[in-house]
Design an enzyme around this catalytic site. Sequence first.
Site, PDB file in Angstrom:
ATOM      1  N   SER A 171      37.216  47.474   6.054  1.00  0.00           N
ATOM      2  CA  SER A 171      35.922  47.442   5.911  1.00  0.00           C
ATOM      3  C   SER A 171      35.061  48.578   6.145  1.00  0.00           C
ATOM      4  CB  SER A 171      35.187  46.550   6.412  1.00  0.00           C
ATOM      5  OG  SER A 171      33.683  46.312   5.662  1.00  0.00           O
ATOM      6  N   ARG A 172      34.266  49.473   6.579  1.00  0.00           N
ATOM      7  CA  ARG A 172      33.427  50.360   6.909  1.00  0.00           C
ATOM      8  C   ARG A 172      33.321  51.503   8.100  1.00  0.00           C
ATOM      9  NH1 ARG A 172      30.896  46.997   3.499  1.00  0.00           N
ATOM     10  NH2 ARG A 172      30.067  48.341   1.494  1.00  0.00           N
ATOM     11  N   GLN A 232      36.290  46.431  16.158  1.00  0.00           N
ATOM     12  CA  GLN A 232      37.662  48.029  15.762  1.00  0.00           C
ATOM     13  C   GLN A 232      38.187  48.042  14.521  1.00  0.00           C
ATOM     14  OE1 GLN A 232      39.252  51.239  15.785  1.00  0.00           O
ATOM     15  NE2 GLN A 232      38.016  51.318  17.675  1.00  0.00           N
ATOM     16  N   TYR A 233      38.683  49.149  13.829  1.00  0.00           N
ATOM     17  CA  TYR A 233      39.029  48.548  12.795  1.00  0.00           C
ATOM     18  C   TYR A 233      40.380  48.869  12.965  1.00  0.00           C
ATOM     19  CZ  TYR A 233      35.537  48.235   8.859  1.00  0.00           C
ATOM     20  OH  TYR A 233      34.718  48.103   8.228  1.00  0.00           O
ATOM     21  N   ASP A 234      41.226  49.786  13.323  1.00  0.00           N
ATOM     22  CA  ASP A 234      42.152  50.377  13.550  1.00  0.00           C
ATOM     23  C   ASP A 234      42.525  51.607  14.587  1.00  0.00           C
ATOM     24  OD1 ASP A 234      45.091  50.968  13.656  1.00  0.00           O
ATOM     25  OD2 ASP A 234      45.442  50.365  11.805  1.00  0.00           O
TER      26      ASP A 234
END
Length: 487
Positions: free
Chosen positions: A33-34, A285-287
């Site tokens: 996502s963003r 947290q995306y990654d």
Amino acid sequence: MTASSAAVAVAVVSGFLRVPSIQKSRNPSLLFSRPKKSLVRPISALSSELPENVRNFWKWLGDQGVVSGKSPAEPAVVPEGLGLVARRDIGRNEVVLEIPKRLWINPETVTASKIGPLCGGLKPWVSVALFLIREKYEEESSWRLYLDMLPQSTDSTVFWSEEELAELKGTQLLSTTLGVKEYVENEFLKLEQEILLPNKDLFSSRITLDDFIWAFGILKSRAFSRLRGQNLVLIPLADLINHNPAITTEDYAYEIKGAGLFSRDLLFSLKSPVYVKAGEQVYIQYDLNKSNAELALDYGFVESNPNRNSYTLTIEIPESDPFFGDKLDIAETNKMGETGYFDVVDGQTLPAGMLQYLRLVALGGSDAFLLESIFNNTIWGHLELPVSRSNEELICRVVRDACKSALSGFSTTIEEDEKLLEEGKLDPRLEMALKIRIGEKRVLQQIDQIFKDRELELDVLEYYQERRLKDLGLVGEQGDIIFWETK
């Protein structure tokens, strides 16, 4: 063959494709996502200020029984574009939303659709991309209200113009982006020949490469992975969740679970990893492991955290090396291969195994005896320490030359880039390009400095033969060789 003539290939100029969140791979893959932390002005989903397509989407979810007046969070206009905002206080690890499987878009969705019989031999992401495009052009699509809410592009470098990409000159991100776009175009050309042209009656509109790049970008920025039984899935509403660098855990943010004790249905469950006050944006947290280049390619943003700055050294065992087979066997025994990829991170030590691999590739001349079978079980341990002065000097020279070559590919200095950043009021994509350039150059300078310092130590380092003599008790405390006279 002398050590100085040993062929060492260190490629730092060209990038490689790495999207680890789905799998540790050097090939293009997918994820979600963003960007950016922000203060949010909450807007009720019923408010006229919320775009009509989002209000219609929210109503559709309500009609599907997915959301209600009691839902903890709702869509809102935020600096990132759209996000999820808390309607009430939300506790840490509290469920924010749950989306049933019937509203997921994944390869199973494609299989059950009209184009399912055509997609059996396609890569999963290609089949989902084709499904998205077809549904986008179908006025009566059951996914219409979700598709109408999706952006036409993101700030991912995949969508940058040639002029914008020119700002990335010299970076690995540029070569990676161009490689990804070439990969996507090749996949599209195969799709066009094998599926689209022979089955025009199934598609109401002519599908173009731009359509395919759009679908790829949507999957890259919004699809979830690393889920139980799901490596690629779009989750309507959940894909509005934005990233916050202040959240330092990926644990338990989302999962797939059963809908109930007596139900076989599955739910996608999204939890807040932190406490959120009413009116604030909900983040995850995306990654934690993605570099800034990967964040820019996948989502279209970068972070200020220097730990996100990295540069990949690509080191190869040349096939022309007379000891190619022996070196490859040693590399494979130690879970490596003909090519080694080492991500060097700003402010951190060299990656594990990098010096060993370099020394292995550079082995030759009088050091080649270490490649004999008698050393098979011990050579990797020997390579943890300097082998010989000539070997160590060679790897220092090769790496430093590669760094200098890569740095010469940039049109600006770090100082010039930093000055532009300080002036402010930059286009978001230019700002991103500046930060990528600065980050990559800093890491290159760091690598160069590490091996420059090592060159200064060449005369005082202890090498294999000296360590071996010490182990045999043949070297004195001052480093002098001990001789015994026999009578």
